[in-house]
Design a protein around this motif. Structure first.
Motif, short mmCIF file in Angstrom:
data_model
loop_
_atom_site.label_atom_id
_atom_site.label_comp_id
_atom_site.label_asym_id
_atom_site.label_seq_id
_atom_site.Cartn_x
_atom_site.Cartn_y
_atom_site.Cartn_z
N ARG A 1 1.01 -0.90 -0.31
CA ARG A 1 0.43 0.15 0.26
C ARG A 1 0.96 1.06 0.17
NH1 ARG A 1 -1.10 2.41 4.71
NH2 ARG A 1 -0.86 0.92 6.01
N TYR A 2 0.42 2.33 -0.40
CA TYR A 2 1.43 3.13 -0.56
C TYR A 2 0.42 5.30 0.01
CZ TYR A 2 4.24 0.77 -3.93
OH TYR A 2 4.87 0.16 -4.95
N GLU A 3 1.72 5.55 0.83
CA GLU A 3 1.21 6.47 1.32
C GLU A 3 2.02 6.93 0.64
OE1 GLU A 3 0.45 8.47 5.43
OE2 GLU A 3 1.36 7.22 5.63
N VAL A 4 1.38 8.43 0.36
CA VAL A 4 2.04 9.69 0.00
C VAL A 4 1.62 10.99 0.35
CG1 VAL A 4 2.38 11.43 -2.67
CG2 VAL A 4 2.11 8.74 -2.71
N ILE A 5 2.80 11.38 0.53
CA ILE A 5 2.43 12.84 1.57
C ILE A 5 3.83 14.09 0.56
CG2 ILE A 5 3.58 13.99 3.99
CD1 ILE A 5 3.86 11.26 4.51
N GLU A 6 3.01 15.43 0.01
CA GLU A 6 3.98 15.93 -0.37
C GLU A 6 4.18 16.99 0.69
OE1 GLU A 6 3.15 18.95 -4.05
OE2 GLU A 6 1.69 18.59 -3.19
N ILE A 7 5.33 17.42 0.03
CA ILE A 7 5.73 18.28 1.20
C ILE A 7 6.54 19.42 0.16
CG2 ILE A 7 6.80 16.87 3.01
CD1 ILE A 7 9.53 16.98 2.03
N VAL A 8 7.08 20.93 0.67
CA VAL A 8 7.75 21.93 -0.20
C VAL A 8 8.83 21.91 0.97
CG1 VAL A 8 7.13 24.39 -0.67
CG2 VAL A 8 4.94 22.71 -0.45
N PRO A 9 10.00 21.68 0.46
CA PRO A 9 11.73 22.06 1.38
C PRO A 9 12.02 23.49 1.86
CG PRO A 9 11.19 20.17 -0.01
CD PRO A 9 10.63 20.87 -0.50
N THR A 10 11.96 24.18 3.04
CA THR A 10 12.23 25.09 2.71
C THR A 10 13.45 25.56 3.67
OG1 THR A 10 11.19 25.31 5.11
CG2 THR A 10 9.90 26.23 2.59
N LYS A 11 14.05 24.31 3.73
CA LYS A 11 15.70 24.30 4.51
C LYS A 11 16.07 22.87 4.93
CE LYS A 11 17.21 26.40 9.24
NZ LYS A 11 18.03 27.31 7.89
N ALA A 12 17.61 22.65 4.19
CA ALA A 12 17.80 21.99 3.94
C ALA A 12 19.60 22.14 4.65
CB ALA A 12 18.64 20.78 2.40
N SER A 13 20.15 20.91 4.82
CA SER A 13 21.70 21.08 5.03
C SER A 13 22.04 21.83 4.13
CB SER A 13 22.11 19.93 5.83
OG SER A 13 21.92 18.59 4.93
N GLU A 14 23.92 21.81 4.20
CA GLU A 14 24.51 21.65 3.00
C GLU A 14 24.60 21.04 1.84
OE1 GLU A 14 28.20 23.81 3.46
OE2 GLU A 14 27.83 24.68 5.01
N LYS A 15 24.36 19.84 1.84
CA LYS A 15 24.58 18.52 1.91
C LYS A 15 23.11 18.68 0.64
CE LYS A 15 28.11 15.89 4.20
NZ LYS A 15 28.52 14.66 4.33
N LEU A 16 21.78 19.16 1.17
CA LEU A 16 20.89 19.13 0.49
C LEU A 16 20.07 19.54 -0.21
CD1 LEU A 16 18.81 15.67 2.73
CD2 LEU A 16 20.54 15.23 1.38
N GLU A 17 20.99 21.26 0.66
CA GLU A 17 20.37 22.51 -0.52
C GLU A 17 20.09 22.74 -2.00
OE1 GLU A 17 23.24 24.93 0.63
OE2 GLU A 17 22.97 25.74 2.50
N PHE A 18 20.58 21.39 -2.69
CA PHE A 18 20.28 21.62 -3.97
C PHE A 18 18.26 20.66 -4.09
CE2 PHE A 18 20.81 16.77 -3.35
CZ PHE A 18 19.71 15.97 -3.92
N LEU A 19 17.49 19.99 -2.67
CA LEU A 19 16.50 19.32 -3.05
C LEU A 19 15.44 21.32 -2.48
CD1 LEU A 19 17.04 16.59 -0.86
CD2 LEU A 19 16.31 16.90 -3.87
N VAL A 20 16.15 21.83 -1.82
CA VAL A 20 15.30 23.09 -1.55
C VAL A 20 14.66 23.99 -3.13
CG1 VAL A 20 15.12 25.41 -0.20
CG2 VAL A 20 16.14 23.30 1.21
#
Length: 94
Positions: free
Chosen positions: A75-94
């Motif tokens: 079963r799949y549960e899908v949660i949408e998020i709007v990234p607003t903050k990330a570590s330096e390594k993950l800044e490309f996601l914001v």
């Protein structure tokens, strides 16, 4: 961006049969840039995928290709998020 939580609906013995095909599916989605992280839950009751796909309909189409979905294993549960903050390594996601 979406967090996809999979919960197995069948015994692990049935899931294990489709692990190689599921891994091939994941590899394809990583190559296309659709997924940035995935892994199994602990205890092993399912898994989690983080997807950078921005359109829910497109994500639904991509998830429908997963052998776990096709075979009714999870079963799949899908949660949408709007990234607003990330570590330096993950800044490309914001």
């Amino acid at each position: 961006m979406f967090i996809v939580s999979l919960t197995y609906q069948v015994p692990l013995e049935k899931v294990d049969v489709f692990i190689p095909e599921h891994v091939a599916y994941l590899n394809e989605q990583y190559a296309k840039g659709h997924f940035v992280l995935s892994g199994r839950k602990e205890p092993r009751t399912g898994g989690v995928i983080i997807s950078t796909i921005s359109d829910r309909n497109k994500l639904n189409d991509v998830l429908a290709e997963d052998p776990f979905h096709r075979e009714g294993l999870a079963r799949y549960e899908v949660i949408e998020i709007v990234p607003t903050k990330a570590s330096e390594k993950l800044e490309f996601l914001v």
